[in-house]
Design a protein around this motif. Structure first.
Motif, PDB file in Angstrom:
ATOM      1  N   ILE A 179     -27.607   5.150 -33.349  1.00 51.17           N
ATOM      2  CA  ILE A 179     -27.392   3.848 -32.711  1.00 51.17           C
ATOM      3  C   ILE A 179     -26.832   4.016 -31.309  1.00 51.17           C
ATOM      4  O   ILE A 179     -27.149   3.248 -30.395  1.00 51.17           O
ATOM      5  CB  ILE A 179     -26.510   2.935 -33.598  1.00 51.17           C
ATOM      6  CG1 ILE A 179     -26.647   1.480 -33.143  1.00 51.17           C
ATOM      7  CG2 ILE A 179     -25.060   3.396 -33.630  1.00 51.17           C
ATOM      8  CD1 ILE A 179     -26.054   0.473 -34.121  1.00 51.17           C
ATOM      9  N   TYR A 180     -26.037   5.059 -31.105  1.00 55.04           N
ATOM     10  CA  TYR A 180     -25.509   5.335 -29.767  1.00 55.04           C
ATOM     11  C   TYR A 180     -26.644   5.810 -28.852  1.00 55.04           C
ATOM     12  O   TYR A 180     -26.714   5.416 -27.680  1.00 55.04           O
ATOM     13  CB  TYR A 180     -24.416   6.398 -29.844  1.00 55.04           C
ATOM     14  CG  TYR A 180     -23.237   5.996 -30.699  1.00 55.04           C
ATOM     15  CD1 TYR A 180     -22.115   5.382 -30.156  1.00 55.04           C
ATOM     16  CD2 TYR A 180     -23.238   6.229 -32.080  1.00 55.04           C
ATOM     17  CE1 TYR A 180     -21.034   5.012 -30.938  1.00 55.04           C
ATOM     18  CE2 TYR A 180     -22.174   5.866 -32.882  1.00 55.04           C
ATOM     19  CZ  TYR A 180     -21.067   5.255 -32.300  1.00 55.04           C
ATOM     20  OH  TYR A 180     -20.003   4.883 -33.086  1.00 55.04           O
ATOM     21  N   ALA A 181     -27.518   6.640 -29.401  1.00 53.75           N
ATOM     22  CA  ALA A 181     -28.651   7.135 -28.616  1.00 53.75           C
ATOM     23  C   ALA A 181     -29.573   5.993 -28.212  1.00 53.75           C
ATOM     24  O   ALA A 181     -30.122   5.981 -27.092  1.00 53.75           O
ATOM     25  CB  ALA A 181     -29.419   8.188 -29.408  1.00 53.75           C
ATOM     26  N   ILE A 182     -29.762   5.020 -29.091  1.00 52.13           N
ATOM     27  CA  ILE A 182     -30.617   3.877 -28.770  1.00 52.13           C
ATOM     28  C   ILE A 182     -30.039   3.100 -27.592  1.00 52.13           C
ATOM     29  O   ILE A 182     -30.779   2.678 -26.686  1.00 52.13           O
ATOM     30  CB  ILE A 182     -30.786   2.978 -30.013  1.00 52.13           C
ATOM     31  CG1 ILE A 182     -31.665   3.678 -31.054  1.00 52.13           C
ATOM     32  CG2 ILE A 182     -31.384   1.627 -29.636  1.00 52.13           C
ATOM     33  CD1 ILE A 182     -31.692   2.993 -32.404  1.00 52.13           C
ATOM     34  N   LEU A 183     -28.722   2.897 -27.586  1.00 55.38           N
ATOM     35  CA  LEU A 183     -28.121   2.189 -26.457  1.00 55.38           C
ATOM     36  C   LEU A 183     -28.289   2.980 -25.164  1.00 55.38           C
ATOM     37  O   LEU A 183     -28.619   2.408 -24.116  1.00 55.38           O
ATOM     38  CB  LEU A 183     -26.644   1.909 -26.724  1.00 55.38           C
ATOM     39  CG  LEU A 183     -25.951   1.075 -25.632  1.00 55.38           C
ATOM     40  CD1 LEU A 183     -24.998   0.072 -26.229  1.00 55.38           C
ATOM     41  CD2 LEU A 183     -25.219   1.937 -24.609  1.00 55.38           C
ATOM     42  N   GLU A 184     -28.092   4.279 -25.231  1.00 49.10           N
ATOM     43  CA  GLU A 184     -28.260   5.105 -24.028  1.00 49.10           C
ATOM     44  C   GLU A 184     -29.677   4.965 -23.469  1.00 49.10           C
ATOM     45  O   GLU A 184     -29.872   4.768 -22.261  1.00 49.10           O
ATOM     46  CB  GLU A 184     -27.956   6.568 -24.360  1.00 49.10           C
ATOM     47  CG  GLU A 184     -26.504   6.840 -24.706  1.00 49.10           C
ATOM     48  CD  GLU A 184     -26.293   8.192 -25.363  1.00 49.10           C
ATOM     49  OE1 GLU A 184     -25.185   8.432 -25.856  1.00 49.10           O
ATOM     50  OE2 GLU A 184     -27.251   9.003 -25.408  1.00 49.10           O
ATOM     51  N   ARG A 185     -30.664   5.070 -24.354  1.00 44.96           N
ATOM     52  CA  ARG A 185     -32.052   4.970 -23.895  1.00 44.96           C
ATOM     53  C   ARG A 185     -32.361   3.570 -23.366  1.00 44.96           C
ATOM     54  O   ARG A 185     -33.058   3.413 -22.356  1.00 44.96           O
ATOM     55  CB  ARG A 185     -33.016   5.313 -25.032  1.00 44.96           C
ATOM     56  CG  ARG A 185     -32.994   6.771 -25.458  1.00 44.96           C
ATOM     57  CD  ARG A 185     -34.210   7.105 -26.302  1.00 44.96           C
ATOM     58  NE  ARG A 185     -34.304   6.293 -27.508  1.00 44.96           N
ATOM     59  CZ  ARG A 185     -33.759   6.624 -28.677  1.00 44.96           C
ATOM     60  NH1 ARG A 185     -33.069   7.757 -28.799  1.00 44.96           N
ATOM     61  NH2 ARG A 185     -33.904   5.845 -29.743  1.00 44.96           N
ATOM     62  N   GLY A 186     -31.848   2.570 -24.054  1.00 45.59           N
ATOM     63  CA  GLY A 186     -32.174   1.196 -23.683  1.00 45.59           C
ATOM     64  C   GLY A 186     -31.549   0.740 -22.387  1.00 45.59           C
ATOM     65  O   GLY A 186     -32.095  -0.140 -21.708  1.00 45.59           O
ATOM     66  N   THR A 187     -30.409   1.315 -22.047  1.00 46.07           N
ATOM     67  CA  THR A 187     -29.706   0.897 -20.829  1.00 46.07           C
ATOM     68  C   THR A 187     -29.942   1.840 -19.660  1.00 46.07           C
ATOM     69  O   THR A 187     -29.796   1.444 -18.497  1.00 46.07           O
ATOM     70  CB  THR A 187     -28.199   0.803 -21.076  1.00 46.07           C
ATOM     71  OG1 THR A 187     -27.679   2.111 -21.377  1.00 46.07           O
ATOM     72  CG2 THR A 187     -27.900  -0.149 -22.234  1.00 46.07           C
ATOM     73  N   GLY A 188     -30.258   3.097 -19.956  1.00 46.55           N
ATOM     74  CA  GLY A 188     -30.433   4.076 -18.901  1.00 46.55           C
ATOM     75  C   GLY A 188     -29.139   4.551 -18.266  1.00 46.55           C
ATOM     76  O   GLY A 188     -29.169   5.268 -17.258  1.00 46.55           O
ATOM     77  N   VAL A 189     -28.004   4.200 -18.847  1.00 49.76           N
ATOM     78  CA  VAL A 189     -26.708   4.630 -18.315  1.00 49.76           C
ATOM     79  C   VAL A 189     -26.328   5.948 -18.979  1.00 49.76           C
ATOM     80  O   VAL A 189     -26.407   6.076 -20.209  1.00 49.76           O
ATOM     81  CB  VAL A 189     -25.624   3.563 -18.556  1.00 49.76           C
ATOM     82  CG1 VAL A 189     -24.281   4.035 -18.007  1.00 49.76           C
ATOM     83  CG2 VAL A 189     -26.023   2.232 -17.921  1.00 49.76           C
ATOM     84  N   ALA A 190     -25.908   6.909 -18.189  1.00 48.27           N
ATOM     85  CA  ALA A 190     -25.515   8.210 -18.725  1.00 48.27           C
ATOM     86  C   ALA A 190     -24.283   8.058 -19.612  1.00 48.27           C
ATOM     87  O   ALA A 190     -23.402   7.240 -19.328  1.00 48.27           O
ATOM     88  CB  ALA A 190     -25.223   9.181 -17.589  1.00 48.27           C
ATOM     89  N   PRO A 191     -24.190   8.838 -20.701  1.00 46.57           N
ATOM     90  CA  PRO A 191     -23.064   8.704 -21.622  1.00 46.57           C
ATOM     91  C   PRO A 191     -21.703   8.753 -20.933  1.00 46.57           C
ATOM     92  O   PRO A 191     -20.808   7.968 -21.260  1.00 46.57           O
ATOM     93  CB  PRO A 191     -23.253   9.884 -22.588  1.00 46.57           C
ATOM     94  CG  PRO A 191     -24.709  10.152 -22.560  1.00 46.57           C
ATOM     95  CD  PRO A 191     -25.163   9.849 -21.165  1.00 46.57           C
ATOM     96  N   GLU A 192     -21.543   9.659 -19.977  1.00 45.64           N
ATOM     97  CA  GLU A 192     -20.232   9.827 -19.341  1.00 45.64           C
ATOM     98  C   GLU A 192     -19.846   8.644 -18.457  1.00 45.64           C
ATOM     99  O   GLU A 192     -18.690   8.526 -18.037  1.00 45.64           O
ATOM    100  CB  GLU A 192     -20.201  11.121 -18.528  1.00 45.64           C
ATOM    101  CG  GLU A 192     -21.201  11.175 -17.386  1.00 45.64           C
ATOM    102  CD  GLU A 192     -22.538  11.779 -17.788  1.00 45.64           C
ATOM    103  OE1 GLU A 192     -23.264  12.224 -16.868  1.00 45.64           O
ATOM    104  OE2 GLU A 192     -22.849  11.803 -19.003  1.00 45.64           O
TER     105      GLU A 192
END
Length: 206
Positions: free
Chosen positions: A146-159
């Motif tokens: 679910i965290y990976a989906i948000l990263e992909r969907g927003t394009g914002v780097a995790p850090e």
């Protein structure tokens, strides 16, 4: 690393989520404790959060525990009474961030039907720049997907993400992905963190 976007959990961060308090008010704390010990209500709720149909799931559990049938059905029939109000200061923080041009995202374990109920009662929940609801995605926090989906969907780097959630296991899962995190305990502490990060002024965070 700079924070480019803020990710909010919803229950107990932006709106109250108090099923135990609801049941205490209806049947008293001792009987509520019996109910929650004998019936896996929170496990059932996680099934709904994964996408199981709300009414059918609750009523099936009620039929499996006929001695508690009426009380279990309340989880569906009286659900909005378990989310009795929004948490105004956190909502103001969300809106203040957006006013500064900082994107705000939702990452929440929520059923599809219950999320629509919550949005109907609390329209601020429709105001996110990007929303990840577990039932729509088939995965729940703290599962990595679910965290990976948000990263992909927003394009914002995790850090560059700052995530607040009231559950330590959800915070830890985000931290392991490189997200910046804040364990939510009260709006004031989170407001202070946003000021510390330079995202809001003290006046904006008040």
């Amino acid at each position: 690393m700079p924070v480019n976007a803020v990710v909010f959990d919803i229950g107990r961060v932006l709106i109250e989520w108090e099923p135990e308090r609801f049941y205490d008010s209806r049947i008293g704390a001792p009987r509520r404790q019996q109910l929650f010990e004998q019936v896996p209500l929170h496990a059932m709720n996680l099934d709904v959060d994964r996408g199981a149909p709300f009414r059918e799931t609750v009523y099936a559990l009620a039929d499996a525990h006929p001695q508690w049938r009426e009380e279990i059905r309340w989880w569906h029939d009286c659900w909005l009474q378990m989310v009795p109000r929004e948490i105004p200061r956190t909502v103001r923080l969300m809106q203040a961030l957006q006013a500064r041009g900082i994107p705000v995202f939702a990452l929440s374990n929520f059923g599809a039907e219950t999320f629509e109920l919550a949005c109907g009662a609390y329209p601020a929940l429709r105001g996110f720049d990007h929303t990840c609801v577990s039932a729509h995605l088939g995965t729940i926090k703290p599962e990595p997907q679910i965290y990976a989906i948000l990263e992909r969907g927003t394009g914002v780097a995790p850090e560059n993400l700052l995530f607040t959630d009231d559950r330590p296991e959800n915070i830890e899962a985000a931290r392991l992905r490189g997200w910046q995190t804040h364990l939510f305990t009260a709006p004031g502490a989170f407001a202070a963190r946003l000021v510390q990060e330079g995202l809001l002024t003290e006046q904006e965070a008040a």
